[in-house]
Design a protein around this motif. Structure first.
Motif, short mmCIF file in Angstrom:
data_model
loop_
_atom_site.label_atom_id
_atom_site.label_comp_id
_atom_site.label_asym_id
_atom_site.label_seq_id
_atom_site.Cartn_x
_atom_site.Cartn_y
_atom_site.Cartn_z
N ASP A 18 0.82 -1.22 0.00
CA ASP A 18 0.00 0.00 0.00
C ASP A 18 0.85 1.26 0.00
OD1 ASP A 18 0.98 -0.32 2.50
OD2 ASP A 18 -0.93 -0.12 3.56
N ASP A 32 1.71 6.96 0.26
CA ASP A 32 0.65 5.98 0.52
C ASP A 32 -0.18 5.78 -0.75
OD1 ASP A 32 -1.71 4.72 1.68
OD2 ASP A 32 -0.82 5.34 3.59
N GLY A 34 -3.04 3.96 -0.68
CA GLY A 34 -4.34 3.46 -0.21
C GLY A 34 -5.54 4.04 -0.95
N LEU A 35 -5.41 5.27 -1.47
CA LEU A 35 -6.56 5.89 -2.13
C LEU A 35 -6.67 5.49 -3.60
CD1 LEU A 35 -6.42 9.46 -0.54
CD2 LEU A 35 -7.96 7.60 0.04
N LEU A 36 -5.69 4.72 -4.07
CA LEU A 36 -5.76 4.26 -5.47
C LEU A 36 -6.01 2.75 -5.53
CD1 LEU A 36 -2.93 6.31 -7.25
CD2 LEU A 36 -5.37 6.81 -7.11
N SER A 37 -6.66 2.22 -4.48
CA SER A 37 -6.82 0.77 -4.40
C SER A 37 -7.65 0.22 -5.56
CB SER A 37 -7.45 0.38 -3.07
OG SER A 37 -8.70 1.03 -2.93
N GLU A 38 -8.53 1.04 -6.13
CA GLU A 38 -9.37 0.55 -7.24
C GLU A 38 -8.62 0.55 -8.57
OE1 GLU A 38 -13.26 1.74 -7.87
OE2 GLU A 38 -13.90 0.92 -5.95
N TRP A 46 3.09 8.11 -13.31
CA TRP A 46 3.10 9.37 -12.60
C TRP A 46 1.82 9.48 -11.78
CZ3 TRP A 46 6.56 13.63 -12.71
CH2 TRP A 46 7.70 13.42 -13.52
N LEU A 48 -0.40 12.04 -8.78
CA LEU A 48 -0.54 13.34 -8.14
C LEU A 48 -0.54 13.09 -6.63
CD1 LEU A 48 -1.08 16.26 -9.21
CD2 LEU A 48 -3.41 15.92 -8.41
N HIS A 50 -0.75 14.33 -2.65
CA HIS A 50 -1.26 15.35 -1.73
C HIS A 50 -1.18 14.79 -0.32
CE1 HIS A 50 -3.79 18.49 -0.07
NE2 HIS A 50 -4.66 17.61 0.34
N PHE A 53 -0.28 11.15 0.19
CA PHE A 53 -1.09 10.13 -0.48
C PHE A 53 -1.10 10.37 -1.99
CE2 PHE A 53 -2.58 9.88 3.79
CZ PHE A 53 -3.10 8.61 3.96
N MET A 55 -3.23 10.69 -5.01
CA MET A 55 -4.66 11.02 -5.15
C MET A 55 -5.22 10.48 -6.45
SD MET A 55 -5.50 13.05 -2.78
CE MET A 55 -7.03 13.58 -3.52
N SER A 56 -4.35 10.48 -7.49
CA SER A 56 -4.85 10.22 -8.83
C SER A 56 -3.66 9.85 -9.70
CB SER A 56 -5.51 11.51 -9.34
OG SER A 56 -6.08 11.33 -10.58
N LYS A 57 -3.91 8.99 -10.67
CA LYS A 57 -2.86 8.72 -11.65
C LYS A 57 -2.90 9.83 -12.69
CE LYS A 57 -3.68 4.25 -12.73
NZ LYS A 57 -3.36 2.93 -13.30
N ILE A 58 -1.74 10.22 -13.18
CA ILE A 58 -1.72 11.26 -14.21
C ILE A 58 -1.63 10.59 -15.57
CG2 ILE A 58 -0.60 13.38 -15.00
CD1 ILE A 58 0.63 13.71 -12.30
N LEU B 151 -8.56 7.56 5.74
CA LEU B 151 -7.76 6.34 5.65
C LEU B 151 -6.85 6.21 6.87
CD1 LEU B 151 -8.03 4.40 3.29
CD2 LEU B 151 -5.89 5.26 2.39
N ARG B 155 -6.80 3.16 9.60
CA ARG B 155 -5.59 2.42 9.99
C ARG B 155 -5.44 2.43 11.51
NH1 ARG B 155 -2.22 4.10 5.10
NH2 ARG B 155 -3.29 2.80 3.56
N ARG B 251 -6.16 15.08 -17.44
CA ARG B 251 -5.00 14.22 -17.17
C ARG B 251 -5.00 13.75 -15.73
NH1 ARG B 251 -2.96 19.47 -17.24
NH2 ARG B 251 -1.57 20.06 -15.53
N ALA B 260 -12.55 4.91 -4.41
CA ALA B 260 -11.93 4.40 -3.18
C ALA B 260 -11.85 5.51 -2.13
CB ALA B 260 -10.52 3.86 -3.49
#
Lengths: 102, 376
Positions: A18, A32, A34-38, A46, A48, A50, A53, A55-58, B151, B155, B251, B260
């Motif tokens: 994770d 981390d 954890g927020l991209l588990s899906e 790459w 992003l 924050h 964590f 937050m998002s794939k670029i 999150l 934990r 993007r 999630a």
């Protein structure tokens, strides 16, 4: 506060499923995932970042597409000026509408 | 590709600015609100206002979580730092924000254990390393930041870490936008929508703004070219008589958001019936509290929180600036009683607040000041 920065994933290990190591302007830090588990990122992707964590794939594809659109913005304008310069009077409304961007 | 330099290309910026001039014409005035404080900061930092024609006016919105936090909440949070064996943790942005009895840094100077963390997970780590102490994290932020707090709390619960708690001040952007749109003195034509909030909530939650209020909205990135392209998109919509939600920041922002992250938020948080916003007053269902199932990690329930309310000075016109009725320099206190060093009102508190951004980047061009006042 809502500052988020792009970073490249440079190391992933099965011990830390994770989290991953990212590189941001030459500095490495563990973040981390954890927020991209899906939609988990891969090595070399790459993301992003924050507050530690991802937050998002670029999407490089979307980024390139945006740059292309923006580059064409100027080219279209240059073409438009060229066309409007032809001084043909038969379609004045169309030229005028095109000028307004409608 | 580094995803930064490409969006600062001077040649493309110049051409995009030309396109904006062409689309804006000279016949009408446009008032666009950038909702997010990150946009406000970028607009001043990169001098984007200087690239725009005079008939495009940018109004700075409520999306700076530090700015909209009522002063009393800072005092409430800091009251916990005075408990024995307690470590108060917060993001660096919070450290110079004054409560009625001083800033977190001033509390530290008086002996409280106040520490900066860059992530809520760093606060969790401190709790693991200091089992004999209680670590309280002062959580703040919009939907961008709330999932990370959620999150972290999940934990803490999974680990059974009982010396950790969160003082939750998370807020949600949509009710604040509704409050601004409902305000009778509202004069905004369209919105530059938040980028990073939208990575979490997606673009759908803005649809009512376009559909019911007939205001175009474009979710935008933060690089100069992102913001300029968003302005092009807004102008096109307005010139064509359309009002829809568009996603300029494709993007990064998925239309559906981050499921999630949304799931983590809904597991840990629920809406508060109402919450006070500095400059805007009480807004119903505009903030998050920690659910009963996480009560043990809720600082508000573990500690006696005094519930302090500090009224903002009447002379500060933050509300009017937030709603776009006044420009920062038009407030009577701007640059006089109210400065980034000694903020009186909410918007001077954080570097993302519109008054602070204006003060730091614009106001210092002293030659501009007579022009600004002349325009008032």
């Amino acid at each position: 506060m809502c500052l988020a920065i792009p970073g490249k994933i440079v190391e992933m290990s099965p011990d830390h499923f994770d989290s991953a190591l990212v590189e941001v302007v030459g500095v490495r830090r563990r973040i981390d995932l954890g927020l991209l588990s899906e939609n988990p990122p891969k090595l070399g992707d790459w993301v992003l970042i924050h507050v530690g964590f991802a937050m998002s794939k670029i999407s490089e594809e979307e980024a390139l597409d945006q740059i292309r659109t923006l580059t064409m913005l100027g080219e279209q304008q240059a073409a438009m000026e060229e066309v409007c310069g032809y001084a043909s009077d038969d379609l004045p409304d169309q030229v005028e509408n095109a000028r307004k961007g409608t | 590709m580094r995803f930064v330099d490409e969006f600062r290309d001077p040649g493309i910026i110049t051409r995009t600015a030309e396109e904006i001039r062409r689309l804006a014409g000279a016949t009408r005035h446009y008032r666009f609100m950038e909702v997010c404080g990150g946009h406000t900061h970028a607009i001043y930092r990169f001098g984007l206002k200087d690239l725009l024609p005079d008939n495009i006016e940018l109004v700075h919105g409520p999306g700076c979580p530090v700015c909209v936090l009522p002063m009393g909440r800072i005092d409430d949070g800091l009251s916990m730092s005075l408990q024995p064996d307690t470590i108060f943790t917060a993001f660096g942005d919070m450290m110079r924000v004054p409560g009625a009895n001083g800033t977190p840094l001033e509390y530290k100077a008086r002996g409280a254990d106040v520490r900066i963390v860059y992530s809520p997970t760093d606060a969790l780590k401190l709790a693991r390393q200091n089992p004999s102490k209680h670590v309280m994290f002062f959580a703040i932020g919009f939907e961008t930041t709330a999932p990370s707090t959620a999150l972290t709390l999940m934990r803490a619960k999974a680990e059974g870490l009982r010396n950790f708690s969160v003082f939750c001040n998370h807020v949600t952007i949509i009710p604040a936008m509704r409050a601004i749109l409902d305000s009778p003195d509202m004069r905004i034509d369209a919105f530059i929508g938040p980028g990073h909030v939208s990575t979490v909530i997606g673009c759908r939650p803005y649809e009512w703004i376009a559909r019911d209020q007939r205001k175009p909205i474009v979710c935008s990135g933060f690089e100069p070219l992102d913001i300029l392209q968003s302005i092009v998109m807004l102008l096109r919509q307005m010139n064509e008589g359309r009002s829809v939600v568009e996603n300029q920041y494709k993007r990064v922002v998925p239309w559906e958001g981050n499921r999630a992250a949304l799931r983590a938020m809904s597991e840990v948080f629920q809406l508060r019936p109402y919450f006070e916003w500095r400059g805007l007053g009480f807004i119903s269902q505009s903030a998050l509290r920690i659910r009963d199932s996480f009560a043990e990690w809720d600082a508000e329930r573990r500690f006696q929180v005094p519930g302090i309310r500090v009224t903002d000075p009447k002379a500060a016109q933050c509300g009017e600036v937030l709603k776009g009725v006044l420009k920062p320099a038009q407030c009577k206190l701007f640059g006089r009683e109210c400065t980034p060093e000694h903020p009186v009102g909410a918007l001077m508190v954080s570097s993302e607040g519109s008054c602070a951004a204006y003060h730091n980047y614009q106001f210092l061009k002293s030659s501009m000041v007579p022009e600004i006042h002349a325009a008032v």
